[in-house]
Design a protein around this motif. Structure first.
Motif, PDB file in Angstrom:
ATOM      1  N   VAL A   1      11.069 -14.876 -14.498  1.00 45.51           N
ATOM      2  CA  VAL A   1      10.101 -13.817 -14.233  1.00 45.51           C
ATOM      3  C   VAL A   1      10.789 -12.798 -13.341  1.00 45.51           C
ATOM      4  CG1 VAL A   1       9.065 -14.950 -12.212  1.00 45.51           C
ATOM      5  CG2 VAL A   1       7.757 -13.247 -13.498  1.00 45.51           C
ATOM      6  N   GLU A   2      10.584 -11.530 -13.665  1.00 39.78           N
ATOM      7  CA  GLU A   2      11.085 -10.465 -12.809  1.00 39.78           C
ATOM      8  C   GLU A   2       9.896  -9.808 -12.138  1.00 39.78           C
ATOM      9  OE1 GLU A   2      13.621  -6.304 -12.851  1.00 39.78           O
ATOM     10  OE2 GLU A   2      13.674  -7.587 -14.621  1.00 39.78           O
ATOM     11  N   LEU A   3       9.908  -9.822 -10.811  1.00 44.63           N
ATOM     12  CA  LEU A   3       8.848  -9.173 -10.059  1.00 44.63           C
ATOM     13  C   LEU A   3       9.108  -7.679 -10.040  1.00 44.63           C
ATOM     14  CD1 LEU A   3       8.431 -11.578  -7.011  1.00 44.63           C
ATOM     15  CD2 LEU A   3       7.393 -11.697  -9.291  1.00 44.63           C
ATOM     16  N   ASP A   4       8.046  -6.914 -10.099  1.00 44.03           N
ATOM     17  CA  ASP A   4       8.142  -5.465 -10.161  1.00 44.03           C
ATOM     18  C   ASP A   4       7.062  -4.865  -9.270  1.00 44.03           C
ATOM     19  OD1 ASP A   4       8.958  -2.952 -11.042  1.00 44.03           O
ATOM     20  OD2 ASP A   4       7.975  -3.110 -12.989  1.00 44.03           O
ATOM     21  N   HIS A   5       7.358  -3.757  -8.668  1.00 39.93           N
ATOM     22  CA  HIS A   5       6.444  -3.020  -7.787  1.00 39.93           C
ATOM     23  C   HIS A   5       5.682  -3.942  -6.831  1.00 39.93           C
ATOM     24  CE1 HIS A   5       3.064  -3.882 -10.571  1.00 39.93           C
ATOM     25  NE2 HIS A   5       3.854  -3.477 -11.532  1.00 39.93           N
ATOM     26  N   VAL A   6       6.452  -4.735  -6.054  1.00 36.72           N
ATOM     27  CA  VAL A   6       5.853  -5.599  -5.035  1.00 36.72           C
ATOM     28  C   VAL A   6       5.410  -4.701  -3.876  1.00 36.72           C
ATOM     29  CG1 VAL A   6       6.225  -7.547  -3.475  1.00 36.72           C
ATOM     30  CG2 VAL A   6       7.444  -7.451  -5.678  1.00 36.72           C
ATOM     31  N   PHE A   7       4.135  -4.784  -3.524  1.00 28.21           N
ATOM     32  CA  PHE A   7       3.621  -3.904  -2.474  1.00 28.21           C
ATOM     33  C   PHE A   7       2.448  -4.549  -1.757  1.00 28.21           C
ATOM     34  CE2 PHE A   7       0.821  -0.403  -1.032  1.00 28.21           C
ATOM     35  CZ  PHE A   7       1.703   0.249  -0.184  1.00 28.21           C
ATOM     36  N   ILE A   8       2.492  -4.481  -0.436  1.00 27.94           N
ATOM     37  CA  ILE A   8       1.365  -4.877   0.420  1.00 27.94           C
ATOM     38  C   ILE A   8       1.079  -3.685   1.327  1.00 27.94           C
ATOM     39  CG2 ILE A   8       0.571  -6.423   2.255  1.00 27.94           C
ATOM     40  CD1 ILE A   8       2.389  -8.592   1.041  1.00 27.94           C
ATOM     41  N   LYS A   9      -0.181  -3.321   1.435  1.00 31.32           N
ATOM     42  CA  LYS A   9      -0.550  -2.191   2.293  1.00 31.32           C
ATOM     43  C   LYS A   9       0.003  -2.421   3.703  1.00 31.32           C
ATOM     44  CE  LYS A   9      -4.781  -0.515   0.126  1.00 31.32           C
ATOM     45  NZ  LYS A   9      -6.218  -0.224   0.362  1.00 31.32           N
ATOM     46  N   PRO A  10       0.532  -1.374   4.334  1.00 26.71           N
ATOM     47  CA  PRO A  10       1.170  -1.520   5.650  1.00 26.71           C
ATOM     48  C   PRO A  10       0.310  -2.214   6.701  1.00 26.71           C
ATOM     49  CG  PRO A  10       1.620   0.657   4.759  1.00 26.71           C
ATOM     50  CD  PRO A  10       0.635  -0.003   3.823  1.00 26.71           C
ATOM     51  N   GLU A  11      -0.986  -1.956   6.702  1.00 23.09           N
ATOM     52  CA  GLU A  11      -1.846  -2.561   7.728  1.00 23.09           C
ATOM     53  C   GLU A  11      -2.044  -4.067   7.542  1.00 23.09           C
ATOM     54  OE1 GLU A  11      -4.643  -0.401   4.773  1.00 23.09           O
ATOM     55  OE2 GLU A  11      -2.651  -0.087   5.621  1.00 23.09           O
ATOM     56  N   HIS A  12      -1.569  -4.612   6.420  1.00 25.79           N
ATOM     57  CA  HIS A  12      -1.684  -6.055   6.173  1.00 25.79           C
ATOM     58  C   HIS A  12      -0.339  -6.763   6.265  1.00 25.79           C
ATOM     59  CE1 HIS A  12      -5.929  -5.998   4.954  1.00 25.79           C
ATOM     60  NE2 HIS A  12      -5.646  -4.780   4.524  1.00 25.79           N
ATOM     61  N   ARG A  13       0.689  -6.051   6.682  1.00 20.77           N
ATOM     62  CA  ARG A  13       2.027  -6.628   6.813  1.00 20.77           C
ATOM     63  C   ARG A  13       2.214  -7.237   8.200  1.00 20.77           C
ATOM     64  NH1 ARG A  13       5.174  -1.384   4.433  1.00 20.77           N
ATOM     65  NH2 ARG A  13       4.129  -1.388   2.404  1.00 20.77           N
ATOM     66  N   GLY A  14       3.229  -8.101   8.316  1.00 24.63           N
ATOM     67  CA  GLY A  14       3.612  -8.635   9.616  1.00 24.63           C
ATOM     68  C   GLY A  14       2.823  -9.838  10.073  1.00 24.63           C
ATOM     69  N   ASN A  15       2.012 -10.404   9.184  1.00 23.57           N
ATOM     70  CA  ASN A  15       1.203 -11.568   9.561  1.00 23.57           C
ATOM     71  C   ASN A  15       1.466 -12.774   8.658  1.00 23.57           C
ATOM     72  OD1 ASN A  15      -0.009 -10.828   7.197  1.00 23.57           O
ATOM     73  ND2 ASN A  15      -2.019 -10.384   8.068  1.00 23.57           N
ATOM     74  N   GLY A  16       2.572 -12.726   7.911  1.00 27.22           N
ATOM     75  CA  GLY A  16       2.908 -13.843   7.029  1.00 27.22           C
ATOM     76  C   GLY A  16       2.312 -13.744   5.640  1.00 27.22           C
ATOM     77  N   LEU A  17       1.605 -12.666   5.362  1.00 29.32           N
ATOM     78  CA  LEU A  17       0.955 -12.518   4.057  1.00 29.32           C
ATOM     79  C   LEU A  17       1.978 -12.455   2.928  1.00 29.32           C
ATOM     80  CD1 LEU A  17      -1.590 -12.180   2.367  1.00 29.32           C
ATOM     81  CD2 LEU A  17      -1.528  -9.713   2.905  1.00 29.32           C
ATOM     82  N   GLY A  18       3.072 -11.739   3.124  1.00 23.20           N
ATOM     83  CA  GLY A  18       4.107 -11.651   2.091  1.00 23.20           C
ATOM     84  C   GLY A  18       4.679 -13.015   1.756  1.00 23.20           C
ATOM     85  N   LYS A  19       4.921 -13.822   2.759  1.00 28.12           N
ATOM     86  CA  LYS A  19       5.427 -15.182   2.555  1.00 28.12           C
ATOM     87  C   LYS A  19       4.412 -16.028   1.771  1.00 28.12           C
ATOM     88  CE  LYS A  19       7.884 -18.681   5.178  1.00 28.12           C
ATOM     89  NZ  LYS A  19       9.110 -18.443   4.429  1.00 28.12           N
ATOM     90  N   GLN A  20       3.145 -15.904   2.118  1.00 31.86           N
ATOM     91  CA  GLN A  20       2.098 -16.632   1.394  1.00 31.86           C
ATOM     92  C   GLN A  20       2.018 -16.172  -0.066  1.00 31.86           C
ATOM     93  OE1 GLN A  20      -1.779 -16.594   3.407  1.00 31.86           O
ATOM     94  NE2 GLN A  20      -0.688 -16.173   5.317  1.00 31.86           N
ATOM     95  N   PHE A  21       2.123 -14.860  -0.274  1.00 31.25           N
ATOM     96  CA  PHE A  21       2.065 -14.299  -1.625  1.00 31.25           C
ATOM     97  C   PHE A  21       3.241 -14.817  -2.460  1.00 31.25           C
ATOM     98  CE2 PHE A  21       1.857 -10.078  -4.209  1.00 31.25           C
ATOM     99  CZ  PHE A  21       0.933 -10.615  -5.097  1.00 31.25           C
ATOM    100  N   MET A  22       4.440 -14.822  -1.881  1.00 33.47           N
ATOM    101  CA  MET A  22       5.616 -15.317  -2.619  1.00 33.47           C
ATOM    102  C   MET A  22       5.467 -16.798  -2.957  1.00 33.47           C
ATOM    103  SD  MET A  22       7.890 -13.072  -3.401  1.00 33.47           S
ATOM    104  CE  MET A  22       6.927 -11.583  -3.491  1.00 33.47           C
TER     105      MET A  22
END
Length: 141
Positions: free
Chosen positions: A74-95
């Motif tokens: 699978v190739e991930l494309d246009h990975v984006f999290i709104k800036p106000e939701h970054r920095g709290n581990g959300l990206g790690k949970q999403f991955m």
């Protein structure tokens, strides 16, 4: 804040266009994005989203294929999290959620491209176990 991860129907891709528009540095118009997403619906494409209290706060496209050097991928494309939701581990949970989802679909690998100047994303992906395989070249016709 409570977050939910899910796959949205390709029929509902219009919902992600504002986030993808915010992500793209080239500011492709929302009209063109809508046209392109309408084409993508039939091209082994799925879309994962992050919802917070029914608000769309994150997105990634997923292109499924079989590659000669790694198998089903699978190739991930246009990975984006709104800036106000970054920095709290959300990206790690999403991955982690994405990894589990694509493993269930039989994938052997996850690939992605990231813009050369996007150093914060490079650090994030290295921390997620990604390695640089090569360069992505583009020639506009």
């Amino acid at each position: 804040m409570s977050y939910q991860f899910s796959i949205i129907s390709n029929e509902n891709l219009d919902q992600i266009i504002p986030l993808v528009y915010e992500l793209n540095d080239f500011k492709i118009s929302e009209v063109i994005l809508k046209t392109r997403f309408n084409e993508m619906k039939n091209q082994n494409y799925e879309c994962a989203v992050i919802l917070a209290d029914n608000e769309l706060v994150g997105v990634t496209g997923m292109w499924f294929c079989t590659r000669h050097y790694i198998g089903k991928s699978v190739e991930l494309d246009h990975v984006f999290i709104k800036p106000e939701h970054r920095g709290n581990g959300l990206g790690k949970q999403f991955m982690a959620w994405i990894n589990n989802y694509v493993i269930e679909k039989g994938c052997n690998s996850v690939e992605l491209n990231t813009y050369v100047q996007n150093n914060p994303s490079h650090k994030f992906y290295f921390n997620e176990g990604f390695e640089i395989l090569g360069y992505h070249f583009l020639k506009k016709l």
